[in-house]
Design a protein around this motif. Sequence first.
Motif, PDB file in Angstrom:
ATOM      1  N   SER C 105       0.837  -1.198   0.000  1.00 58.58           N
ATOM      2  CA  SER C 105       0.000   0.000   0.000  1.00 58.58           C
ATOM      3  C   SER C 105       0.871   1.246   0.000  1.00 58.58           C
ATOM      4  O   SER C 105       0.512   2.273  -0.585  1.00 58.58           O
ATOM      5  N   MET C 106       2.031   1.153   0.634  1.00 60.53           N
ATOM      6  CA  MET C 106       2.947   2.295   0.616  1.00 60.53           C
ATOM      7  C   MET C 106       3.404   2.575  -0.808  1.00 60.53           C
ATOM      8  O   MET C 106       3.327   3.709  -1.285  1.00 60.53           O
ATOM      9  N   TRP C 177      -4.846   9.645  -2.576  1.00 59.46           N
ATOM     10  CA  TRP C 177      -3.689  10.373  -3.075  1.00 59.46           C
ATOM     11  C   TRP C 177      -3.676  11.872  -2.790  1.00 59.46           C
ATOM     12  O   TRP C 177      -2.611  12.486  -2.799  1.00 59.46           O
ATOM     13  N   PRO C 178      -4.822  12.517  -2.552  1.00 61.41           N
ATOM     14  CA  PRO C 178      -4.779  13.974  -2.509  1.00 61.41           C
ATOM     15  C   PRO C 178      -3.776  14.573  -1.532  1.00 61.41           C
ATOM     16  O   PRO C 178      -3.097  15.539  -1.862  1.00 61.41           O
ATOM     17  N   GLY C 179      -3.646  13.995  -0.348  1.00 60.52           N
ATOM     18  CA  GLY C 179      -2.756  14.601   0.636  1.00 60.52           C
ATOM     19  C   GLY C 179      -1.335  14.697   0.110  1.00 60.52           C
ATOM     20  O   GLY C 179      -0.750  15.781   0.036  1.00 60.52           O
ATOM     21  N   LEU C 180      -0.823  13.563  -0.286  1.00 65.22           N
ATOM     22  CA  LEU C 180       0.543  13.537  -0.792  1.00 65.22           C
ATOM     23  C   LEU C 180       0.652  14.363  -2.074  1.00 65.22           C
ATOM     24  O   LEU C 180       1.608  15.112  -2.273  1.00 65.22           O
ATOM     25  N   ALA C 181      -0.354  14.228  -2.913  1.00 55.63           N
ATOM     26  CA  ALA C 181      -0.299  14.950  -4.182  1.00 55.63           C
ATOM     27  C   ALA C 181      -0.191  16.444  -3.943  1.00 55.63           C
ATOM     28  O   ALA C 181       0.563  17.142  -4.615  1.00 55.63           O
ATOM     29  N   ARG C 182      -0.911  16.938  -2.963  1.00 54.83           N
ATOM     30  CA  ARG C 182      -0.836  18.366  -2.709  1.00 54.83           C
ATOM     31  C   ARG C 182       0.543  18.761  -2.194  1.00 54.83           C
ATOM     32  O   ARG C 182       1.084  19.811  -2.539  1.00 54.83           O
ATOM     33  N   LEU C 183       1.075  17.911  -1.338  1.00 57.72           N
ATOM     34  CA  LEU C 183       2.425  18.187  -0.834  1.00 57.72           C
ATOM     35  C   LEU C 183       3.419  18.239  -1.985  1.00 57.72           C
ATOM     36  O   LEU C 183       4.213  19.172  -2.107  1.00 57.72           O
ATOM     37  N   VAL C 226       7.212  10.152   3.573  1.00 55.28           N
ATOM     38  CA  VAL C 226       5.832   9.731   3.427  1.00 55.28           C
ATOM     39  C   VAL C 226       5.760   8.210   3.353  1.00 55.28           C
ATOM     40  O   VAL C 226       4.908   7.580   3.974  1.00 55.28           O
ATOM     41  N   ALA C 227       6.691   7.638   2.629  1.00 53.24           N
ATOM     42  CA  ALA C 227       6.661   6.186   2.465  1.00 53.24           C
ATOM     43  C   ALA C 227       6.826   5.469   3.797  1.00 53.24           C
ATOM     44  O   ALA C 227       6.047   4.579   4.124  1.00 53.24           O
ATOM     45  N   THR C 228       7.801   5.879   4.572  1.00 56.85           N
ATOM     46  CA  THR C 228       7.994   5.176   5.843  1.00 56.85           C
ATOM     47  C   THR C 228       6.797   5.368   6.760  1.00 56.85           C
ATOM     48  O   THR C 228       6.356   4.440   7.423  1.00 56.85           O
ATOM     49  N   LEU C 229       6.279   6.601   6.772  1.00 55.13           N
ATOM     50  CA  LEU C 229       5.122   6.830   7.629  1.00 55.13           C
ATOM     51  C   LEU C 229       3.950   5.984   7.163  1.00 55.13           C
ATOM     52  O   LEU C 229       3.171   5.480   7.953  1.00 55.13           O
ATOM     53  N   ASN C 230       3.851   5.830   5.862  1.00 52.41           N
ATOM     54  CA  ASN C 230       2.747   5.073   5.290  1.00 52.41           C
ATOM     55  C   ASN C 230       2.755   3.615   5.689  1.00 52.41           C
ATOM     56  O   ASN C 230       1.711   3.026   5.909  1.00 52.41           O
ATOM     57  N   LEU C 291      15.254   3.367   8.524  1.00 50.26           N
ATOM     58  CA  LEU C 291      16.714   3.430   8.441  1.00 50.26           C
ATOM     59  C   LEU C 291      17.162   3.257   6.999  1.00 50.26           C
ATOM     60  O   LEU C 291      18.019   3.968   6.492  1.00 50.26           O
ATOM     61  N   LEU C 292      16.502   2.305   6.349  1.00 48.71           N
ATOM     62  CA  LEU C 292      16.828   2.053   4.960  1.00 48.71           C
ATOM     63  C   LEU C 292      16.513   3.293   4.126  1.00 48.71           C
ATOM     64  O   LEU C 292      17.299   3.698   3.265  1.00 48.71           O
ATOM     65  N   GLY C 293      15.366   3.873   4.411  1.00 42.71           N
ATOM     66  CA  GLY C 293      14.958   5.069   3.679  1.00 42.71           C
ATOM     67  C   GLY C 293      15.939   6.205   3.895  1.00 42.71           C
ATOM     68  O   GLY C 293      16.349   6.877   2.951  1.00 42.71           O
ATOM     69  N   ASP C 294      16.335   6.403   5.157  1.00 39.52           N
ATOM     70  CA  ASP C 294      17.305   7.460   5.453  1.00 39.52           C
ATOM     71  C   ASP C 294      18.593   7.217   4.690  1.00 39.52           C
ATOM     72  O   ASP C 294      19.175   8.126   4.107  1.00 39.52           O
ATOM     73  N   GLY C 295      18.999   5.961   4.716  1.00 36.86           N
ATOM     74  CA  GLY C 295      20.228   5.612   4.017  1.00 36.86           C
ATOM     75  C   GLY C 295      20.094   5.867   2.532  1.00 36.86           C
ATOM     76  O   GLY C 295      20.990   6.404   1.886  1.00 36.86           O
TER      77      GLY C 295
END
Lengths: 551, 321, 306, 325, 318
Positions: C105-106, C177-183, C226-230, C291-295
């Motif tokens: 879903s992410m 999608w709207p939230g992320l799309a607006r960002l 956004v992805a990690t939070l998702n 962590l992976l995302g940060d990396g």
Amino acid sequence: LNSSTDEKANKETTSAVQTADIKQIKDQVIKASNTGNIPAKALERKDTFIAGMSAPGGVFLPYFYDNGWDGNATSPIFSPLVDLDKNGKPIPILAKSWEISDDQLVYTFHLKDDLKFSNGSPLTADDVAFTLTLLHDPAYDGWGDLAAATIKGGKDYKDGKAKTIEGIKVVDPLTIKITTEKVNAKALLLLGGIVLSKDYYGKDYTYAHLDYLKKLYSKPVGSGPYKLEKYIPGQEIRYVANKNYYDGPPKVKNFIYKVTTPETTSQLFEAGETDYDRFPAEPESVEQLKELGFANIKVTTANSYSYAYINNTKPYLKDKAVRQALIYGLDRQKITDVTYKGYGTVANVPVSPVSWAYTEDGINKYKYDVKKAKQLLDEAGWKVGKDGIRAKGETKLKISYLTSRNDDDFIPIAKENYKALGIQFNPEVLDFNTLLTKLNKKDYDLAAVSTPMLSDPDDAVADLASTHPDNSAGYSNPKVDKLLEESVSTTDINERKKIYHELYKELSDDPPVILLNYRKVIHANNARISGLNPDNFTGISSSLPNLSIKE
Amino acid sequence: MNETLLEVNNLKKFYSSKSTLFKSVNEQVKAVDGVTFSIKKGDIFGLVGESGSGKSTLGKTILRLHNKTSGDVFFKGKNVFKLSKKELIHYRLQSQLVFQDPFSSLNPRIRIGEAIGEAMIQHKLASRTNVRDQVLSIMEKCGLSPYHIDRYPHEFSGGQRQRIVIARAMALNPEFVVTDEPVSALDVSIQAQIINLFSELQEKENLSYLFISHDLSVVEHLCNKVAIMYLGNIVEQASRDELFKNPLHPYTKALLSAIPIPDPTIKREKIILKGEIPSPITPPSGCKFRTRCPIAQKKCADIPPDYKDVGSNHFVACHFV
Amino acid sequence: METSLVTDQPQKDAVSKPISLWKQTYMRLRKNKLAISGLFFLLAMIAFSFIGPLFSPYVNSTVNVNLMNHPPSAEHWLGTDKYGRDVLTRLMLAGQISLTVGIASMVLSVLIGSVLGAVAGFYRGIIDQVLMRLADILMSIPGLPLLLIMGAILSEWKTPSEYRIYIIMLMLSLIGWPGLARLVRGQVLSLREQPFIQAAQILGLSDKRKIFYHLIPNIFPLLLVVATLNVAGAILSESALSYLGLGVTPPTPSWGNMIDAANNLVDFKKRPWLWIPPGAAIFLTVISINLLGDGLRDALDPKMKR
Amino acid sequence: MNTPLLELKDLHTSFHTEEGTVTAVNNVSFSINPGETVCIVGESGCGKSVMALSIMQLLSDSGEITDGMILFNGSNLLEKTKKEMRKIRGKDIGMIFQEPMTSLNPVFTIGDQITETLLEHLSISKAEAYDKAIELVTLLGIPNAKKIVKSYPHELSGGMLQRIMIAIALGCNPKLLIADEPTTALDVTIQAQILDLLQTIKHDLGTSILFITHDLGVVAEMADTVMVMYAGKIVEKAQVVELFQNPKHPYTKGLLRSKPVIGKRTQRLHSISGQVPKLTDLTESCYFSERCEHCMDICKTQAPPFISENDHYTACWLYKEGKDQ
Amino acid sequence: MKQYIFYRFLQMIPILIGTSFLIFVLFALLPGDYIDSNPKLTPERAQELRELYGLDKPILERYVRWFTDLVKGDFGFSLKYQEPVTSLLNKFIWNSFLIAAVSLFFTWTIALFTGVISAVKQYSWFDGFVTLGVFAAMSFPSFFIGLLLIKFFAVDLGILPIGGMIDTGSNTTKLAYLLEVSKHMVLPVAILTLLSVGSLTRYFRTGMLEVVRQDYIRTARAKGLKERSIIFKHALKNALLPAITLLAFELPGLFSGAIITEQIFNWPGVGRIQLEALSFRDYPVLMSFTMLLSFLTIIGNFLADITYAAVDPRIRLK
Ligand SMILES: Nc1ncnc2c1ncn2[C@@H]1O[C@H](COP(=O)(O)OP(=O)(O)OP(=O)(O)O)[C@@H](O)[C@H]1O
Ligand SMILES: Nc1ncnc2c1ncn2[C@@H]1O[C@H](COP(=O)(O)OP(=O)(O)OP(=O)(O)O)[C@@H](O)[C@H]1O
Ligand SMILES: [Mg+2]
Ligand SMILES: [Mg+2]
């Protein structure tokens, strides 16, 4: 994980019938062991009793509220003519006595002397007549359906064909006579319900216009032990003693219903914030309450039971044998044990053990019996197919199960039980309203339900009549129809007992539903309160006038 | 050889200045305020002028990075502002821009090899397999070492970035390039290399340039035509030799006198311009240069001077020539 | 005498083959210990969920009243739940659903959100207007009733309950999608004014390329957050969905419904083995993805110190 | 005049990249006296900006000063605490960056960005700071200063931004001004005006200037001393007249020959062939040797020492006694 | 700009109408209606009631009726609560607003500081700690964290009330009342803050990480500015821009009520009303409430757009 545990696990899980080492808990009362533990917070309240309840809606007018908790909230304010005692037998409250004619059609109520509403105005037979008339108004949209009582002329009034209801006669200020058209066992309670003040609620009454009442929802005037002082939405309802109560004002001056949530009831009770609440029936919460020391605990059987509807209109469920197999093949004891851990028993009769109608004589208890279940299915022509699922011709035995709770214990157990039988079990979790809609449309196989509190044994079984418009199970059995008809056609309890006994036997043989279990409820109150005796029919409201606070 | 490649006709580009939530000022920055000139195939057209006089804007507008306010631009006879989508892409292939500010015009997350090569792949000038070789050879031409190819823009010095931007533009083999101060950030040696590259391309491939620069010595070396811009207008235009020998406009004269000479022993008298430098929002009436002009008279404030031909294709906008 | 001095044609071979972006990213990631441990944990989590059950003797065990709520022991390392089922085994099985749902879903919602947002911000004008007004509408449609309706429809269509969660997650991504799309749009709006986008325009690059190669990589850090939070959100909301019958149907476990099953104080206080393992599993998953995302962000950030 | 204002001793600055360590500034030593203007010219990418940033200690994450000393007014800047360094930046040392477009914060007005320095280091009121900002902007020849201070960076042309950067750097009358190609984006008239302004400041306030530029004309006009850098090293240093008249290092000679001069047009400009060596894998040698017409064997194996002859320093084996070695 | 705002404003009207219709249809599509929620009713009675409430009419007719009433300022009458929707919502919505607003304040303040510090000190122990905390909070459902807090602060330590908005039976007024309510607010606000602070912190952190590497930050350093003002002024303003959009999204959230948190802490907010209205299909309440939120969402987006344009100077020009 080593292999020895492996074996052990297998042995444990494959043995068909498990006798669980769960003790059956009896109804009991556990007295507080150490009143010295009472929290200071509770002790500070010298003249206030606080009981917990779920969220009320704020409509404080009997017959008009919609939220069931408003019923609890109004019961201290309003008194009925007749109520049920702890055994479910009618007893007089505002009525001194009543008479029922020999043909069981005419009811005469005699009121107590000098009854007054909390605002001081007298309560007379006129008020009773007004209340009953009001409930026949075409604009009335509440749940109070008097249709079953069939008051003579009631329908004409509702249809606008008559100016008054013919069957209601005020004989004198203390006597009212009500004529009904059909004998109905439940009529007494329907007619002898809560009395509304004509002066107060009938002042602006005109036919077919009830909107004016809405203004009075939040300002109730009744004849109960308490009157409303203040309602803080979502928080609490405060009451003060009603000086005009017929039995004299209650000893405890203030009473508060506090809104609590399941998550925090026990903390609130523990902290002394509430004096009374109800708790989930399970060993831990009883243990916890016992540990507190200051709690009087009462464990009683609830006046209800839970069951699963079977859709009798489905071709594969029409067959009595299949239904029987579904019950034999379901380990209901296990479900009950998992859910209530001893605080519940398997139900075999569609009425609560607390009811006068309860009996297990001659009832098939459908003990868990896989072999029997398989045999029944085999005989009914459902043969196990290659995929392990039984089939009859083209149709496979797939059974859906609707429930509104995703933690329904029925699911995991039924799933494995039915799989063993060769039935594919498909659980579906739905929102309650959707579930009801599907029930009404008969778009289901099995569906989880539990009855509300039953004031009359008929409440539980009435909808099994093939003529009953709300027959969600789609059950049809002429013998049952006849017995149901008879059971309410008399007001004689002994007579009715016999009929119900007969009925239960028939329902056991040709089961319309899967009866699951009876459960216990746990009431606990702070030991500083005495005189509290919550029962199955009225909760704490019948005790309210008799409470006192120990110093 | 003498066909006209680009024709700019009274081009105007105004930036409408901001009006915020609470105040609505409708000010316009007249960045390019009626410019006319043409570039023939093979021309290197030098554009010199005060900073802020609209040179970059002019260049970008010609290339349709901005919308015009009015006027027209014809490229090979076609109106640039009326190109269809397909024609526009074609136009993009033929005309390129070397940005004034190399750093911000490079995507910080794209390695320069890719930055130079991607358009080549996109326009099928190279295949994915041989693009790298082509990129390397262009880089080499522009004075970049091969080992730079996998670096990110921020790892380069200013001059190196400038060369990347030049390489990127040249990669598409354009016919016409607007170079916006392409060599000012380069050291003279590299500068010489790039200028040589430019003139080589002009000679071999008949490439034409609009060469925007402040460095008059470079302009003199490279361009065959020069125009001087002041506050949105071209004030003087002539062939290189004519202009450097015979500057007519007072601003041009001032410019020429201010060229620093790389000889510390020579101290020259410069014409230092005095007076308030006008704003492009409220340009002075009449001749825009009059506020700083040493020979301005009353007439200059009233009538804008004509942009007139004084013979041998030497145009100038001044009342006193 | 060595002429190893580098001039005209230094190591032409070394340069002639490009290091692909992925290889380079991988090389940089490899140096980032935190990111590697994140990757390791994530893989471990996946292995635990998908391979772990093969080693468990309890995969097929049934409801057993005698084993109700037993604390951790030698047989049941993480104890048993209220049906006497082995918590460890359920944790593994739950991981299969939760990891799939969380990650799928992410990916889906980030994809849709970033593409639509970038398109809106890039083209502005009418496309932007249409997309953003659509976003307005979608954002104002209340989620709960919509879910109920979806549930009813799926039930009407007799979709097998195992698949419902995936369908629902797909639908949620499609309308969420709207939230992320607006960002994203906001970022793109200011990015597109940057000269490097003008440069891409001058080079005649296609819009697709401008959007996907020039704009989106520049909002990559945002997308990673956004992805990690998702992932965390999706894993937990799966269990909320099962209240509406839209999540996995019991008795199939998921991490979310395992925690939810311990929703009372008694379990909370007395039976931590019911809720700590799933909570920890979610935590580990999310933190390792982060962590992976940060990396990944650092690896993709050209300016990061290496 | 005896104590130099700024003195660099054996400064080494490196960047750690994937390909290895880039030594962008390699053993650089020089000094600037109060009131002196030192111009640095050199191949682009030879480390001029990095050196300037090293002095300010504003290198990016991957950059590091690995060795050496930076003495400012006699004390080593590398040993200063962050706070002390902060007080020096902007006040005692002003810096003009090479990239004006990205060096200004896009969300603050020009005025805010100019006054900020003033408010930080001088005890003046906001209104005074604004007046001063307007004054500075006008001084730098930008029209309509009142309006300009209210506008945002992206609304100005490159040349204007460059001048704003200069205004910021000059705000507090620093003792040392580091100017990294400050006039590159400006037209010659404005350039002349600004050079004039810098000269005035230098004379009136005794400001020292470290001037990085490519424009030999500007060097000729501004410099007292000129340094020529190549691949991270200083290869030649001399008084301006001396250097122009008597360049020694082949690279310097090449540079001077490359410059186009008005009226002396040639078909091709002279340019030094070859390219700068890759900074990651340098070996002991003269880094210019590969491109040098006079390359000798020794040039490829040994780095030439930086020797002086009448204050004219050169690092080239051609001017070393042992050149025949 | 003004024109843009005006234009944008005009656009909102059809959007709102469209949305309202969509939502109306959506609710109409929900299986079951208010009458169905009461299984005790006989079908005749149910039919009677349906007629009484107009539930038997076609959707379009019902919508038109609802809409005309709305335009007349009549928001309808709750079936479940038997009172006008406006007065019902009015009773609860402000309680929700109270905790939402306070927690919004804390969320933003805390997220701002932790996010910024995390970014500036990337990979420091502080950053690590914050990161772990953020994800730990995210890994457990809110009811769990709620229970934890109640157990610790209210039961074990006894320093905070267990739930509700006031002490039972309390009659305090003015300052004492204020104090009492604040005390009750502590835990729910803490939960709400904890729930949303994490993601916001992450947003700020990333934004800052991007910005602190920009050239203009170097310029700011070169000016000798204090680190604090470099970070909190120069960097933050750039990093905040994308967050402005987020802030505007919070607008509907202020009024929507936090269902689970309110439930656990027994906070008399609108969350329960919403849930009940939905499960009983109390359309008038549902419609009004949802429309209120939709309206706020659309307004929020509108505000996001214009503030964004107002704050980022780069976007304003064209
Ligand atoms: N996006 C913009 N919005 C508003 N005004 C602008 C914009 N871009 C440029 N300007 C203004 O337009 C005028 C011309 O700018 P332009 O960049 O074309 O000048 P230029 O001749 O290239 O100057 P330079 O030599 O300094 O680069 C300037 O006054 C500048 O402030
Ligand atoms: N962040 C970085 N990472 C890696 N290498 C870098 C970095 N910054 C600069 N360099 C390298 O350091 C060397 C010196 O760069 P510097 O910016 O000092 O050159 P410069 O002399 O100022 O050139 P120019 O005149 O072109 O501005 C260059 O080769 C450049 O590639
Ligand atoms: Mg320009
Ligand atoms: Mg530089």
